[in-house]
Design an enzyme around this catalytic site. Structure first.
Site, PDB file in Angstrom:
ATOM      1  N   GLY A  55     -46.807 -23.469   5.002  1.00 28.34           N
ATOM      2  CA  GLY A  55     -46.007 -23.822   3.828  1.00 28.34           C
ATOM      3  C   GLY A  55     -44.966 -24.845   4.228  1.00 28.34           C
ATOM      4  N   ASP A 118     -56.089 -23.843   1.187  1.00 28.89           N
ATOM      5  CA  ASP A 118     -55.629 -22.498   0.850  1.00 28.89           C
ATOM      6  C   ASP A 118     -55.248 -21.745   2.128  1.00 28.89           C
ATOM      7  OD1 ASP A 118     -55.196 -19.944  -0.019  1.00 28.89           O
ATOM      8  OD2 ASP A 118     -57.249 -19.585  -0.724  1.00 28.89           O
ATOM      9  N   TYR A 243     -34.333 -10.089  -9.366  1.00 26.96           N
ATOM     10  CA  TYR A 243     -34.737 -10.525  -8.029  1.00 26.96           C
ATOM     11  C   TYR A 243     -34.866  -9.344  -7.068  1.00 26.96           C
ATOM     12  CZ  TYR A 243     -35.810 -13.955  -4.549  1.00 26.96           C
ATOM     13  OH  TYR A 243     -36.503 -14.685  -3.618  1.00 26.96           O
TER      14      TYR A 243
END
Length: 408
Positions: A55, A118, A243
């Site tokens: 990422g 992916d 959250y």
């Protein structure tokens, strides 16, 4: 792309909480600014030398890659799922960020390679391991896990899990900032079903991080003393229902449980460790999608800028590496074993000021009481707009690509 490069004038087009265009030169200018900041801080003594960033194309992941490469001279392998530009349409910001990063790294003789696909799949894990074995000296000494995805396909069963932003109790109503229209209005977030909670944990919890570390372990590509870090957020009590106590919070608890297991294994086998780093609230593509949070960030930015404590992703990660992870000692952690690089955000005086403004703020006072202007500017910067020294009236080549993915 062949020999032909189309050129076009690229302007920001915003739909909801996403900008659907991005600017190649603007993204490059943003990356250069971050690289210059890291260099201004000098080398990180004892920093990582061979880094995998899962990422890596924006936000905290991109910052981690920049700090590793330009603060530590590390070889980096970055993974992401981004949209390349074509001759008539801009690619995603992460694509252009990576193109700029790779070019800058190459110019300084630093190894930088990227995989677009992916990261949840077995295929990408296998490809990453091959690159580590064949091109990065056979081992990595740091693995950054910074994926932000709304869905995940289970690599074994093929089942698709989708995350949701909901409470785990009843309905939650609070103020929200409609960033499109500049309106402060009430928003009600409903409760998640048990299945939705499970799905969110599958997407955003620690399952894939653990699969990655097990795959790297099994392939023998983890160095002695290896560290791995995943990023999290806690925030103030006013955001907890959506959250920390919501579906995302359940996923983060799962992430922390995975961290403990990974750390035990790394400690036993490599003298290494795993950490969850709790980072500051920032304008990112992910945070812009969470109700209540953009208003909180707009208020927070005003206070922290006034106090001189404001940081962006890059400053946060520079501090994480230089002052916590690579000091020669084990980093200080909280009662749950987490590194708290959100410490300046959570200072009492800042949180008291934010709580006071939260009660008062309305659509009419949004510009006076908050840094909504700064929020909007920061949001556009994510996509390469509003950077100094970039001529946005000039034509751009949208087919720019990272060198390791076919770019010139």
């Amino acid at each position: 792309m062949g020999g032909f490069h189309a050129i076009m004038i690229i302007q920001p087009k915003i739909r909801g909480f996403i900008c659907i265009t991005s600017h190649p030169e603007g993204c490059a200018a943003n990356v250069r600014e971050q690289i210059d900041y890291v260099k201004s801080k000098g080398p990180i003594a004892g920093g990582p030398k061979s880094v995998l960033v899962i990422g890596s194309s924006a936000g905290y992941g991109l910052a981690s890659r920049i700090v590793s490469a330009f603060g530590s001279g590390a070889k980096t392998l970055g993974l992401f799922f981004e949209k390349p530009g074509t001759e008539d349409r801009p690619g995603s910001a992460g694509w252009y960020n990576t193109a700029a990063f790779e070019k800058a790294a190459q110019a300084e003789g630093l190894f930088a390679k990227s995989l677009n696909g992916d990261a949840f799949s077995h295929e990408l894990k296998a490809q990453a391991i091959e690159i580590i074995k064949n091109e990065m000296g056979g081992k990595v000494d740091m693995v950054i896990y910074s994926l932000a995805s709304p869905r995940r396909t289970d690599p074994d069963t093929g089942e698709v899990y989708k995350s949701v932003l909901k409470t785990t109790g009843g309905d939650f109503t609070n103020k929200n900032l409609n960033t499109d229209k500049g309106l402060v209005e009430e928003v009600t977030i409903g409760a998640a079903t048990p299945e939705e909670i499970d799905h969110t944990v599958k997407v955003m919890g620690g399952d894939d991080w653990e699969l990655w570390m097990n795959a790297l372990e099994g392939a023998g590509v983890l160095a002695e003393g290896v560290k791995t870090v995943a990023y999290s957020y806690i925030g103030p009590k006013l955001t907890w229902p959506i959250y920390t106590d919501g579906t995302i919070g359940r996923a983060k608890k799962d992430l922390e449980a995975a961290c403990a297991r990974i750390s035990a294994k790394l400690g036993a086998n490599h003298g290494g460790a795993a950490y969850v780093s709790v980072n500051k609230a920032l304008v990112t593509q992910a945070s812009s999608a969470i109700p209540v949070v953009p208003l909180y960030i707009s208020i927070l930015y005003k206070d922290m800028k006034a106090r001189g404590t404001h940081e962006g992703c890059l400053e946060q990660i520079q501090r994480l590496f230089a002052e916590r992870l690579y000091t020669g000692e084990a980093p200080a952690v909280d009662e749950a074993g987490r590194i708290r690089i959100d410490d300046w955000e959570m200072r009492e005086e800042t949180q008291a000021a934010v709580a006071e403004i939260w009660e008062k703020v309305t659509t009419e006072t949004i510009d006076e009481l908050t840094d909504f202007q700064g929020y909007k500017e920061e949001f556009l910067r994510l996509f390469g707009f509003g950077l100094k020294g970039v001529d946005y009236g000039a034509e751009s080549d949208p087919s720019v690509a990272p060198p390791s993915l076919g770019g010139a």
